[in-house]
Design an enzyme around this catalytic site. Structure first.
Site, mmCIF file in Angstrom:
data_model
loop_
_atom_site.group_PDB
_atom_site.id
_atom_site.type_symbol
_atom_site.label_atom_id
_atom_site.label_comp_id
_atom_site.label_asym_id
_atom_site.label_seq_id
_atom_site.Cartn_x
_atom_site.Cartn_y
_atom_site.Cartn_z
ATOM 1 N N HIS A 130 45.036 43.444 38.384
ATOM 2 C CA HIS A 130 45.867 42.332 38.410
ATOM 3 C C HIS A 130 44.939 41.025 37.907
ATOM 4 C CE1 HIS A 130 49.766 40.457 38.953
ATOM 5 N NE2 HIS A 130 49.040 39.395 39.257
ATOM 6 N N HIS A 165 56.555 39.937 38.410
ATOM 7 C CA HIS A 165 56.836 39.981 39.901
ATOM 8 C C HIS A 165 57.219 41.327 40.318
ATOM 9 C CE1 HIS A 165 55.320 36.417 42.809
ATOM 10 N NE2 HIS A 165 54.770 37.061 42.158
HETATM 11 N N1 LIG Z 1 49.472 42.428 27.683
HETATM 12 C C1 LIG Z 1 48.712 41.237 27.340
HETATM 13 N N2 LIG Z 1 48.964 40.820 25.989
HETATM 14 C C2 LIG Z 1 48.122 39.682 25.684
HETATM 15 N N3 LIG Z 1 47.443 38.854 26.500
HETATM 16 C C3 LIG Z 1 47.523 39.515 27.871
HETATM 17 C C4 LIG Z 1 48.208 40.420 28.096
HETATM 18 N N4 LIG Z 1 48.107 40.438 29.582
HETATM 19 C C5 LIG Z 1 47.357 39.448 30.019
HETATM 20 N N5 LIG Z 1 47.058 38.542 29.050
HETATM 21 C C6 LIG Z 1 46.306 37.251 28.748
HETATM 22 O O1 LIG Z 1 45.194 37.501 29.753
HETATM 23 C C7 LIG Z 1 45.071 36.262 30.488
HETATM 24 C C8 LIG Z 1 45.163 36.347 31.854
HETATM 25 O O2 LIG Z 1 46.403 36.814 32.299
HETATM 26 P P1 LIG Z 1 46.943 36.612 33.819
HETATM 27 O O3 LIG Z 1 45.927 37.085 34.735
HETATM 28 O O4 LIG Z 1 48.149 36.960 34.135
HETATM 29 O O5 LIG Z 1 47.018 34.876 33.867
HETATM 30 P P2 LIG Z 1 47.588 33.809 35.068
HETATM 31 O O6 LIG Z 1 46.468 34.334 36.283
HETATM 32 O O7 LIG Z 1 47.387 32.643 34.439
HETATM 33 O O8 LIG Z 1 48.574 34.276 35.418
HETATM 34 C C9 LIG Z 1 46.035 35.323 30.105
HETATM 35 O O9 LIG Z 1 45.671 34.445 29.022
HETATM 36 C C10 LIG Z 1 47.131 36.278 29.478
HETATM 37 O O10 LIG Z 1 47.897 35.738 28.580
#
Ligand SMILES: Nc1ncnc2c1ncn2[C@@H]1O[C@H](COP(=O)(O)OP(=O)(O)O)[C@@H](O)[C@H]1O
Ligand SMILES: [Mg+2]
Lengths: 237, 93, 752, 93
Positions: free
Chosen positions: C54, C100
């Site tokens: 995650h 979620h």
């Molecule tokens: N499938 C994806 N395509 C492009 N970017 C992604 C993808 N999954 C995650 N990211 C990018 O990776 C970073 C970390 O995501 P995430 O852990 O969900 O962030 P946060 O903890 O702010 O919710 C974010 O900048 C998100 O936009």
């Protein structure tokens, strides 16, 4: 003219109301819930939202805000007070209007267009309408079922204090299409002196054709016109 | 002294209670055919500091009168007991 | 520094401990080697969280590099809390989608509500005022009471949060399919708008600067939510579930307003929301992005519960919390803003120059880890990859060879009444979709349209992702999701600008699932490149499995489009009797993966629809050009249910019938030829209507764009008539459509 | 026989209770400074037909297990009494 717009924590249509007021060049003055100062406004709007999360009961906590003391005072002296959605709930909780607003009969939140029949124009809020006009103004609430005891309802009707009722688009009885199951299809009422209005629908969302309806603008114009006619509320604010 | 107080706020019998109806129907659908009626209210559990039980009872009554119930539509009931002790009941409405 | 609570290095903690933090024995050994000592309890928790799928993307990171993330307007690509794209007039649109799924499967209302709360924070963390929410949902079959109960809870939770905080929910999508029976999907997207100059980053700077924790008190909520979302659900999940997070939208509303007041304020150096793995991941990411270190003291954190350990405070996922780095000396001024909103704030630490995460509990140091190890050195997994063995057999199936069970008119009514096609009003009327006073086109159309006050601009918003095509071909399926999203924006006349995405897949340790994931990323990339829509943010949700069964591969695309003049748009509804109706795009009979196939034959097999990305781009350009030139009265893309359903939807929405000819549907051929023409889900198509005066110009435009253009008939009457084979009354069509989600067997069964 | 039953459904102690927080703050702002904590739950009043008190208690317990409380976040308490009679208490969770 100057519209005061109350901001409680959890209020969200404050910005929408300010925008609507500005469309005709009126001034919006934001009134913070912790302040008592009304800044000489001509009309106070208690806008929609979920003040204090609407926990316990909608409007139950907001009515005790310092600002509300000034608003009650202003109302007692004849100032125009306009509760929209959460504002209506707050006015009922504050006993500035009779009755109460309970959970919609569907037990679900409803955001949808609604049609309101204007039942009286003997009011600063509807002065620019005609009796029987059907206004398209949306609703958006989970707790808008207006209830009061029989005697109160009869009195409201006798004194022509029901300003708006939910109807069908053609003005016919709304029946099962009521957004919330309000008694006698009541959508908006005024106090005994006619200067305090509570309504569940959102006129500020119906002020531009681009957004689907401009009927709400007629209420803002009514208020502006009656204020002009009476001079500003110098003795009141 | 610390008291625990339970407040039950219920809709007046004359007020339509759609939530109660849904519970009633839901229970019947689940096969609980013995259920005759259901009404839904609020339950508030408070911990209050007060000199004695009587004043705890009095102050919670005031809380109900001022905030916890809406007199237009609701009734209320209060129970107060010293923390760790046995309940004492009162129904001022 | 001596870290208290550290175990002896040699021995491996018992399996239960490792399972709790979702680390493998190898990963644990790697950590020990890196640290040259055994991690303390708190450290183990922090490592487990940051190395989880995650937070650490340990399986998907190598794939995500393939996505096109650059473009002329991109101000912020992936890597921050949300992506940001220039839309002119000094404004940027900030957006992201997030899942979620696991929390919603366990507690639908709170799971969905806190999902909305989380994605809102990602957007206002960057300083942008959220102007819209969208939700993309998947459940098991609609006729099962448990699925309806889940759906009802999720919808109530989304509305409960969004309505209360006052951000309109203007769009989304919902599908019901066997594949999601044990793993519902709840993806929420948030879109915000901001002036470029106020864009705030989550990148710490300035050793010595204080770190502020603002908002809710910290409780034992969702401890290990991050690792929980990184393992499969099984029967014991109910027991292992972390204390469910209960959202407080009222608190978040105050937090949002206070943060927006501070957006662009030079005294605020960086802002980071607390999401998965709470303080552990937010402190680490914040410091690491800025090349700093950070030191926090858990004793300074206000708690909701007595007796919480340092471990619990660091990993708590209590909602509605924010971390701010503030210029030294400006603490009081910044805290005053939060005080005004009655928000509690604590100074919990400071920025350092050590490149380490140091956690104290009063005097004791309970964690001291290099940030590099936590973030850059996440041990990546490279699972085996292999196409599912069943695929060739599926693809060999010939859908046109099946005998249709119903005459075409009846099939049309059944499709309109399908829970996957019929009116979504029973859902979106429970969402405030107007607050903010910007909603020009409300839910129920191809995409939502929001004007931007004080400009002529509007934003068009959509989410899309039909997983049925992906089962047959995950690469093409993902490309179709992108193409369809763009098509929905073009249908209003808006220019697609950029993409966010959520990759919802099963357990990637299964070679078939990993293969699907690879293919989907590839297909998404190809389509984004072809359509000029870079990916600026996203989220990955893996392990959507229960007892070994994975969901269908479900990449969900959120797309934002731009319209130069908010008034220059069209809707899907037929507008005037006498108008002509035409099809833009190809005519074909492709039933593989269609909703018709599901209803009529209960299978998903055969070749998936073709997608020619060049044609797709031209078709969309044509429609946008026609809208801009004011030539169209309506436009609607063909999606689930194909051409006939698109026509019927336009008719129902407009309250007008139509009379059309479609010789191909009546020509002789294989048994399902007619159904294939009417209900096949061929791509790159729109149904448009226009007045006679525009006919010539339109035909010319189509020629210029090298796009097939075919006049079908005229608008009018109160029936939908297609040649000799379809003749249904508008009233019947409307009833079928309106009742699709409200039909009998309303579920009141369940808890809450 | 007819029984009256009162069901109180409360959030588990470790679960965040935003409603309770607002009630708490609201009461304090109204000057009730003695209030130490407030938590809000649901109250359901049922009338059920059952052979005797024990089976009434059993059937209401089942109603709670199946419908009235959400086992993921809530606990419940039941009181049953013959209509017109005195209460009898039980806390199965
Ligand atoms: N499938 C994806 N395509 C492009 N970017 C992604 C993808 N999954 C995650 N990211 C990018 O990776 C970073 C970390 O995501 P995430 O852990 O969900 O962030 P946060 O903890 O702010 O919710 C974010 O900048 C998100 O936009
Ligand atoms: Mg974030």
């Amino acid at each position: 003219m100057r519209f005061g717009i109350a901001v409680f924590p959890g209020t969200w249509s404050d910005r929408d109301c300010a925008h609507a007021v500005g469309l005709d060049g009126h001034q919006a003055v934001m009134l913070w819930h912790k302040d008592r100062e009304l800044h000489g406004v001509d009309c106070v709007i208690l806008p929609g939202g979920f003040s204090y999360g609407d926990y316990l009961r909608c409007g139950a906590v907001a009515r005790f805000a310092p600002l509300m003391e000034s608003v009650a005072d202003f109302a007692r002296r004849g100032g125009l007070v306009w509760g929209i959605c959460n504002g209506f709930q707050i006015l009922c909780e504050a006993h500035l209007l009779p009755g109460a607003l309970l959970r919609n009969a569907s037990l679900q939140f409803r955001c949808a267009p609604a049609w309101l029949r204007v039942d009286t124009t003997e009011s600063p809020f509807t002065a620019s309408c005609r009796v029987g006009d059907v206004l398209q103004i949306p609703v958006s609430h989970g707790e808008g079922r207006y209830v009061a005891d029989q005697a109160t309802l009869d009195q409201l009707e006798r004194e022509e204090r029901v300003l708006f009722r939910y109807t069908r688009p053609d003005g016919g009885p709304v029946g099962a299409a009521s957004p919330n199951g309000s008694l006698r299809d009541i959508a908006g009422i005024v106090n005994h002196d006619g200067n305090v209005l509570g309504m569940m629908p959102h006129p500020e969302r119906a002020c531009e054709p681009l957004l689907g309806s401009a009927d709400g603008m007629r209420l803002f114009r009514s208020v502006a016109r009656s204020m002009e006619r009476e001079g500003t509320a110098a003795g009141v604010g | 002294m610390r008291f625990s107080s339970e407040v039950v706020v219920t809709l007046r019998p004359s007020i339509n209670d759609p939530q109660g109806l849904v519970v009633h129907d839901g229970l019947r659908q689940l096969g609980f055919t013995g259920v005759r009626s259901a009404r839904v209210g609020k339950y508030i559990e408070l911990e209050v500091e007060a000199a004695d039980e009587a004043s705890a009872q009095a102050v919670v009554t005031q809380m109900c009168e001022k905030l916890l119930r809406n007199p237009v539509i609701e009734d209320y009931r209060i129970t107060v007991r010293p923390l760790g002790g046995a309940p004492s009941s009162g129904s001022p409405t | 520094m001596a870290v208290s609570g550290a175990a002896a290095p040699a021995q491996l903690p018992d399996a239960g401990v490792l399972a709790e933090v979702a680390l493998s024995a190898d990963e644990y050994r790697l950590a020990v080697r890196r640290l040259e000592r055994a991690p303390s309890e708190v450290e183990l928790g922090v490592i487990g969280a940051l190395w989880s799928e995650h937070c650490g993307y340990k399986t998907s990171k190598p794939l995500l590099g393939r996505l096109p993330t650059r473009g002329p307007g991109v101000l912020q690509g992936p890597g921050e809390n949300a992506g940001a794209v220039d839309i002119g007039e000094g404004l940027a649109v900030v957006f992201k989608i997030e899942s979620h799924n696991h929390p919603s499967a366990i507690e639908p209302y709170q799971g969905a509500a806190t999902g909305v709360g989380g994605i809102l924070r990602d957007v206002f963390t960057m300083g942008a005022r959220p102007v819209a929410l969208l939700d993309s949902l998947r459940f098991g079959p609609h006729d099962e009471p448990r699925q309806r109960w889940l759906c009802d809870g999720v919808v109530a939770g989304i509305g409960g949060y969004g309505n209360c905080i006052g951000v309109p929910t203007v769009g989304g999508e919902i599908y019901f399919d066997d594949s999601y029976r044990h793993n519902c999907l709840v993806n929420a997207m948030c879109v915000g708008v901001i002036e470029h100059s106020r864009l705030t980053r989550a990148s710490a700077a300035g050793p010595g600067n204080p770190v502020l924790l603002v908002g809710a008190d910290t409780g034992r909520d969702g401890i290990h939510g991050a690792t929980f979302a990184s393992v499969e659900l099984d029967e014991s999940s109910e027991e292992r579930r972390p204390a469910v997070q209960v959202g407080n939208p009222f608190l978040e509303k105050c937090l949002m307003e206070a943060c927006l007041e501070l957006a662009g304020d030079p005294r605020v150096v960086a802002v980071q929301d607390l999401g998965a793995a709470g303080l552990a991941s937010s402190t680490a990411e914040l410091a690491h992005r800025g090349g700093c270190g950070i030191e926090v003291d858990v004793a300074q954190v206000s708690r909701r519960e007595r007796g919480m350990t340092a471990y619990e405070v660091m990993l708590s996922e209590s909602q509605e919390r924010m971390l701010l780095v503030v210029q030294a000396g400006a603490e009081d001024a910044v805290r005053a803003v939060f005080d005004r909103w009655d928000l509690h704030s604590d100074i919990v630490g400071r920025i350092t120059d050590t490149a380490r995460l140091v956690v104290r509990d009063g005097d004791a140091v309970v964690c001291d880890l290099p940030l590099e190890m936590l973030i850059d050195e996440v041990p990546l997994r490279h699972p085996a990859s292999r196409p599912p063995a069943a695929t060739p057999a599926l693809l060999a199936h010939d859908p046109l060879a099946e005998r249709p069970p119903w005459p075409a008119g009846e099939a049309l009514l059944r499709l309109l009444g399908s829970p996957n096609i019929g009116s979504r009003r029973p859902i979106f009327r429970r969402y405030d979709h107007q607050v903010g006073d910007d909603t020009v086109i409300a839910p129920g159309a191809d995409a939502a349209l929001l004007r931007i006050k004080e400009t002529s601009l509007a934003l068009a918003l959509t989410t899309d992702g039909n997983a049925r095509y992906g089962v047959l071909d995950p690469r093409r399926g993902a490309a179709i999701a992108v193409a369809e999203a763009a098509r929905n924006l073009s249908a209003l006349g808006a220019e697609p600008v950029a993409v966010t995405n959520c990759l919802n897949f099963g357990n990637p340790e299964k070679p078939e699932v990993f293969w699907q994931l690879q293919q989907a990323v590839e297909g998404m990339s190809e389509a984004c490149e072809a359509l000029g829509t870079p990916v600026v943010s996203g989220n990955v949700s893996l392990y959507n499995d229960t007892t070994g069964v994975s969901i269908d591969p479900t990449p969900v695309i959120g797309m934002v489009g731009r319209l130069e003049d908010a008034r220059r748009h069209v809707r899907a509804a037929l507008a005037a009797p006498g108008d002509s109706v035409a099809l833009v795009g190809p005519i074909a009979a492709e039933l593989g993966g269609s909703e018709y196939q599901r209803l009529a034959h209960a299978v998903n097999a055969g070749p998936r629809p073709e997608l020619d990305l060049g044609l797709e781009a031209r078709v969309q350009a044509l429609v946008r050009a026609a809208v801009a030139a004011g030539l169209l009265h309506s436009a609607h893309d063909c999606a689930e249910g194909g051409l006939a359903v698109a026509l019927a939807e336009s008719a129902i929405l407009g309250g007008l019938g139509c009379r059309l000819e479609l010789a191909e549907a009546e020509a002789s051929g294989p048994p399902s030829q007619g159904a294939g023409i009417l209900f096949g889900e061929s791509q790159s198509r729109f149904v448009i209507s226009y007045s006679g005066e525009s006919a010539l110009q339109l035909a010319q435009l189509a020629q210029e764009h090298r796009v097939p253009f075919r006049v079908l008939g005229t608008v009018g009457g109160d029936r939908i008539v297609i040649g000799q084979i379809v003749d249904v009354s508008l009233a019947d069509a409307r009833t079928a459509y309106d009742d699709a989600l409200t039909g009998p067997a309303t579920a009141t069964v369940g808890h809450g």
